[in-house]
Design an enzyme around this catalytic site. Structure first.
Site, PDB file in Angstrom:
ATOM      1  N   TRP A 196      -7.531  -7.127   3.934  1.00  0.00           N
ATOM      2  CA  TRP A 196      -6.217  -7.456   4.480  1.00  0.00           C
ATOM      3  C   TRP A 196      -6.324  -8.505   5.583  1.00  0.00           C
ATOM      4  O   TRP A 196      -7.212  -8.435   6.425  1.00  0.00           O
ATOM      5  CB  TRP A 196      -5.556  -6.209   5.056  1.00  0.00           C
ATOM      6  CG  TRP A 196      -5.399  -5.055   4.116  1.00  0.00           C
ATOM      7  CD1 TRP A 196      -6.039  -3.845   4.177  1.00  0.00           C
ATOM      8  CD2 TRP A 196      -4.513  -4.973   2.993  1.00  0.00           C
ATOM      9  NE1 TRP A 196      -5.613  -3.032   3.165  1.00  0.00           N
ATOM     10  CE2 TRP A 196      -4.679  -3.686   2.422  1.00  0.00           C
ATOM     11  CE3 TRP A 196      -3.604  -5.861   2.415  1.00  0.00           C
ATOM     12  CZ2 TRP A 196      -3.965  -3.271   1.300  1.00  0.00           C
ATOM     13  CZ3 TRP A 196      -2.893  -5.447   1.287  1.00  0.00           C
ATOM     14  CH2 TRP A 196      -3.071  -4.160   0.751  1.00  0.00           C
ATOM     15  N   THR A 249      -9.192  -0.178   6.129  1.00  0.00           N
ATOM     16  CA  THR A 249      -7.996   0.245   5.420  1.00  0.00           C
ATOM     17  C   THR A 249      -6.748   0.229   6.297  1.00  0.00           C
ATOM     18  O   THR A 249      -6.817   0.195   7.523  1.00  0.00           O
ATOM     19  CB  THR A 249      -8.189   1.683   4.891  1.00  0.00           C
ATOM     20  OG1 THR A 249      -8.435   2.553   6.012  1.00  0.00           O
ATOM     21  CG2 THR A 249      -9.354   1.766   3.921  1.00  0.00           C
ATOM     22  N   VAL A 250      -5.613   0.252   5.649  1.00  0.00           N
ATOM     23  CA  VAL A 250      -4.331   0.528   6.289  1.00  0.00           C
ATOM     24  C   VAL A 250      -3.762   1.794   5.637  1.00  0.00           C
ATOM     25  O   VAL A 250      -4.129   2.096   4.503  1.00  0.00           O
ATOM     26  CB  VAL A 250      -3.347  -0.660   6.117  1.00  0.00           C
ATOM     27  CG1 VAL A 250      -3.854  -1.858   6.869  1.00  0.00           C
ATOM     28  CG2 VAL A 250      -3.108  -0.999   4.649  1.00  0.00           C
ATOM     29  N   GLU A 297      -5.625   7.925   8.694  1.00  0.00           N
ATOM     30  CA  GLU A 297      -5.389   8.884   7.609  1.00  0.00           C
ATOM     31  C   GLU A 297      -3.881   9.070   7.432  1.00  0.00           C
ATOM     32  O   GLU A 297      -3.216   9.706   8.250  1.00  0.00           O
ATOM     33  CB  GLU A 297      -6.078  10.214   7.914  1.00  0.00           C
ATOM     34  CG  GLU A 297      -5.766  11.322   6.918  1.00  0.00           C
ATOM     35  CD  GLU A 297      -5.949  10.884   5.476  1.00  0.00           C
ATOM     36  OE1 GLU A 297      -4.923  10.731   4.778  1.00  0.00           O
ATOM     37  OE2 GLU A 297      -7.096  10.675   5.049  1.00  0.00           O
ATOM     38  N   SER A 298      -3.336   8.519   6.369  1.00  0.00           N
ATOM     39  CA  SER A 298      -1.883   8.491   6.199  1.00  0.00           C
ATOM     40  C   SER A 298      -1.263   9.880   6.134  1.00  0.00           C
ATOM     41  O   SER A 298      -0.170  10.104   6.645  1.00  0.00           O
ATOM     42  CB  SER A 298      -1.515   7.705   4.942  1.00  0.00           C
ATOM     43  OG  SER A 298      -2.005   8.345   3.776  1.00  0.00           O
ATOM     44  N   CYS A 341       0.817  -1.211   0.000  1.00  0.00           N
ATOM     45  CA  CYS A 341       0.000   0.000   0.000  1.00  0.00           C
ATOM     46  C   CYS A 341       0.853   1.265   0.000  1.00  0.00           C
ATOM     47  O   CYS A 341       1.649   1.479   0.912  1.00  0.00           O
ATOM     48  CB  CYS A 341      -0.898  -0.025   1.233  1.00  0.00           C
ATOM     49  SG  CYS A 341      -1.763   1.514   1.562  1.00  0.00           S
ATOM     50  N   TYR A 364      -5.133   4.960  -9.356  1.00  0.00           N
ATOM     51  CA  TYR A 364      -6.283   4.157  -8.920  1.00  0.00           C
ATOM     52  C   TYR A 364      -7.536   4.521  -9.720  1.00  0.00           C
ATOM     53  O   TYR A 364      -8.336   3.647 -10.065  1.00  0.00           O
ATOM     54  CB  TYR A 364      -6.528   4.351  -7.422  1.00  0.00           C
ATOM     55  CG  TYR A 364      -5.544   3.593  -6.587  1.00  0.00           C
ATOM     56  CD1 TYR A 364      -5.780   2.278  -6.216  1.00  0.00           C
ATOM     57  CD2 TYR A 364      -4.341   4.180  -6.188  1.00  0.00           C
ATOM     58  CE1 TYR A 364      -4.858   1.565  -5.465  1.00  0.00           C
ATOM     59  CE2 TYR A 364      -3.420   3.484  -5.443  1.00  0.00           C
ATOM     60  CZ  TYR A 364      -3.680   2.172  -5.082  1.00  0.00           C
ATOM     61  OH  TYR A 364      -2.759   1.466  -4.356  1.00  0.00           O
TER      62      TYR A 364
END
Length: 337
Positions: A109, A138-139, A154-155, A69, A203
């Site tokens: 995942w 999500t990750v 939230e990355s 990811c 994406y």
């Protein structure tokens, strides 16, 4: 399956109704067949000034990531740059998504048998232990072991926390600010086009379900890459002439996957990164920064993409090439002494 940033500066999103079906990124499609990523749902902050319940402490926080990811890999990159390896622990999920429940057809995942946080077998199960209001699993996840809470998924905000709020615990580059006050306007400006056109653009291209949506998305991708190539022909980094910033990490995680995955799997095949002299040398430079190559596992990346999207690649065949070598010498220091 990956993380959202469409409203990076917004507050906590409204909770998702618990009756909503479990979803993945493959389900996020608009009326015209276009991919529309939803927002992250956990938006708390670790703060060194004590203004939140989450204070930076050694061995308190845990990251759950996929090496495939790009959003999660941003977090690993900043953790490496700051030398937080022994401060924030990490669980890496398995590369290939699996069925997560007998109740529906959701695929997501999964954890390995050797490393199952809180005894969860899947990321979905981990989320469901902590909230009744999540439908997308999500990750990355930044988790507080002390309070037993998910801090953030939230990355874009996790990398700010790792880059700024853990400096007292950092063992490397303690004084390096990846989001310096003097450059924030430029960094924000770059992020505002790199995210929709390049990071999420691939994406939008790969997950499009109509020709119109695909062609619009892929045009955006290459408009973004052309713009980045032009900027990097004039300065060493994407948002600064002389200093690496978070904008470089955010761009890098897409560039490093592009020729191996997005060019073919997501049909972004007008050009390769290898065909852009500045982008390929720039990608090599970031890759060769101390520790960054350890966050790039191309086997894991290719296994995930090619074996987790059956509507795109129904037989799960993983291409053998092209085998890009990012350890080759780059010309950035020579070009911008």
């Amino acid at each position: 399956s990956e993380q959202s940033e469409q409203s990076e500066q917004s507050e906590q999103s409204d909770p998702v109704d618990a009756t909503m079906p479990a979803t993945t990124a493959m389900d996020e499609v608009g009326d015209k067949g276009e991919f529309k990523r939803t927002e992250a749902q956990f938006r708390d902050w670790v703060k060194a000034d004590g203004s939140t319940e989450f204070e930076p402490e050694e061995n308190r926080y845990h990251l759950i990531v996929s090496l495939a990811c790009p959003w999660a890999s941003r977090c690993l990159a900043v953790r490496k740059i700051k030398g937080l390896d022994d401060v924030i622990s990490v669980t890496v999920v398995e590369p290939v998504m699996v069925k997560t429940s007998d109740k529906d057809n959701h695929h997501g995942w999964a954890f390995s048998d050797e490393d199952q946080p809180k005894g969860a077998k899947t990321v979905r199960a981990f989320y469901e232990m902590h909230s009744d209001h999540v439908s997308k699993f999500t990750v990355p996840i930044l988790y507080d072991n002390k309070l037993g809470k998910i801090v953030s998924n939230e990355s874009s905000e996790i990398i700010r926390m790792l880059g700024q709020e853990f400096n007292e615990l950092a063992t490397k580059n303690k004084d390096l600010d990846l989001y310096p006050e003097a450059s924030r306007e430029e960094i924000d400006s770059v992020n505002e086009w790199v995210y929709p056109q390049i990071n999420n653009g691939v994406y939008r291209s790969g997950f499009a379900q109509t020709q119109e949506a695909y062609e619009e998305a892929v045009a955006d991708v290459f408009a973004g890459l052309d713009r980045a190539e032009d900027i990097l022909s004039k300065q060493r980094y994407i948002a600064s002439s002389d200093q690496i910033t978070e904008a470089d990490i955010r761009l890098f995680v897409t560039l490093v996957r592009f020729d191996e995955v997005y060019h073919g799997h997501f049909k972004c095949n007008k050009k390769r990164i290898a065909d852009y002299p500045n982008l390929i040398n720039y990608t090599r430079e970031i890759y060769q920064l101390d520790g960054i190559s350890e966050t790039v596992d191309m086997h894991h990346i290719k296994e995930h993409y090619h074996r987790s999207h059956p509507t795109i690649n129904p037989f799960g065949i993983v291409p053998v090439g092209p085998g890009v070598d990012f350890s080759l010498p780059h010309d950035r220091a020579e070009k911008f002494p």
